[in-house]
Scaffold this motif. Structure first.
Motif: not given
Length: 441
Positions: A339, A343-344, A346, A359, A361-363, A371, A386, A434
């Motif tokens: 990642l 990006d994220e 799931a 999910v 995810s990267r901020t 999450d 989350t 993804t």
């Protein structure tokens, strides 16, 4: 509430049909791993607490055994530890074979004639390899007249040739160190704390010598559970790195670190007698542990994890690696991922138009968030949908997701970051979606 038996995991231990919380008395003895645990043998909610018992040859497949240390009307058996007293220092053994000795917190009920609602440390012992257990006639072996004195973790300290115990005064946020030549007579040696947030309970301490990768050196690691005080709310765990001389733990200057950033990781302790540091944790959170929709059992353990220390630019950090067979059993999935910031991925479970989704995810600034808000239909997670953003260095984050009937453990950067989270998803096959830089193994 709809209780769904399909939530039974494959490699995460669950009791057959009862309540379970903290792992206790983790012990490797004569080729067999013993895991005791807080158990209510009469139901799936907390209460009537004694020690359940399970055994394994490989830390993956577990066989549940009868209750080891039952509650009585005057005394529940709260968390603790177990050791093999191979040289029979306690005198509780028979013949040439030293006994197994379990240390538990006597949580005296209001019906106890002399210690109502107090907590003290007691012993049970086994002379048949752990099949049956006898409470020691001289219990308790340590009594401070306290209502919140609990969770003894006992180990042998080779350099001083003595037994050592770490145990907490929970409300005072103190870890107390005791020493003993024989497991029966204990002397207070030192205290550590308070450190960190006020208004939390300290629980389930463990003090482990952990090797430093790439060297012949080691350091001592103090594990500590806090309730509340978890990274994202509710209960959680931290650790301190430092030195232990047999009497006093001295932390380094870097302060406490998070042992796991997820909401469902508590009371992790190590195995006595193993040839490497191994831990297992309770995969739950005290905010909602009575409310999860499994039936007839309640709660699961994490998979076992191997520990080592890694030298980083931020000081020594624990690496945690899951203990799993080379060929994964049916029902558990391993997904490898990479990642970049923004990006994220799931983890989807179930088929049709509305699968469950967890999910990761990267901020944009590189932090990580796990999450579960779209992961299960039961909404039992006490306001923790989350994780809070988890700091991560710049660049690509690489890791592994383990998914076992909704139980998710994430290991990033080869185990330098771990995130544990339970979900109760729509049933069906699990898959990762993804971005393209992922693979399933």
């Amino acid at each position: 509430m709809d209780h769904t038996p399909e939530y039974r995991p494959t490699v995460h231990f669950t009791p057959d049909d009862t309540w379970m919380n903290d792992p206790n008395g983790l012990l490797f003895h004569k080729g067999q791993y013993h895991m005791f645990f807080q158990s209510n043998p009469t139901g799936r909610l907390w209460g009537n607490i004694g020690w359940g018992h399970a055994v394994s040859k490989d830390l993956v497949e577990w066989q549940e055994l009868p209750t080891a240390i039952p509650a009585t009307t005057e005394e529940m058996a709260f968390s603790g530890s177990a050791v093999w007293d191979r040289h029979n220092t306690s005198g509780l053994g028979s013949g040439d074979e030293g006994p197994l000795v379990a240390f538990f917190t006597s949580a005296y009920t209001s019906e106890h004639p002399t210690r109502p609602r107090q907590q003290a440390q007691s012993i049970a012992y086994s002379v048949d390899g752990g099949d049956t257990w006898t409470r020691y006639e001289g219990n308790p072996v340590i009594d401070r007249g306290s209502a919140d004195f609990r969770d003894p973790k006992v180990f042998w300290h080779g350099p001083t040739e003595r037994w050592a115990m770490v145990v907490v005064e929970a409300k005072d946020r103190q870890v107390l160190v005791y020493t003993s030549p024989n497991l029966l007579d204990w002397e207070h040696a030192s205290s550590f704390g308070p450190v960190g947030e006020e208004g939390v309970l300290w629980e389930c301490p463990d003090l482990i010598e952990v090797p430093i990768e790439g060297s012949d050196a080691s350091s001592w690691v103090l594990l500590l559970s806090t309730n509340p005080g978890g990274y994202s709310g509710g209960s959680g765990m931290r650790y301190f790195v430092g030195d232990f001389d047999g009497e006093t733990f001295t932390q380094d200057l870097d302060g406490p670190r998070w042992l796991d950033y997820g909401p469902d990781f508590y009371a992790a302790v190590s195995f006595h007698g193993a040839d490497e540091p191994l831990i297992i944790a309770w995969m739950a959170n005290w905010l909602y542990s009575n409310d999860t929709p499994t039936f007839p059992w309640q709660s699961a353990m994490t998979v076992a994890r191997r520990l080592s220390l890694v030298t980083t630019d931020r000081g020594l950090r624990l690496r945690q690696r899951p203990v799993l067979p080379d060929s994964l059993p049916d029902g558990i999935n391993r997904f490898d991922f990479a990642l970049d910031p923004g990006d994220e991925i799931a983890i989807e479970t179930g088929e049709g138009e509305n699968p469950s989704r967890v999910v990761l995810s990267r901020t944009p600034d590189g932090g990580l968030i796990l999450d579960r808000s779209a992961a299960d239909p039961h909404s039992v997670h006490g306001g923790i949908p989350t994780t809070n953003p988890i700091p991560h260095p710049p660049g690509t984050a690489r890791g592994v997701v383990l998914e076992d009937h909704g139980l998710i453990e994430v290991f990033l950067d080869d185990g330098l970051i771990s995130i544990s989270m339970q979900t109760f998803p729509v049933q069906g096959p699990a898959r990762i979606v993804t971005p393209a830089a992922v693979s399933r193994s």
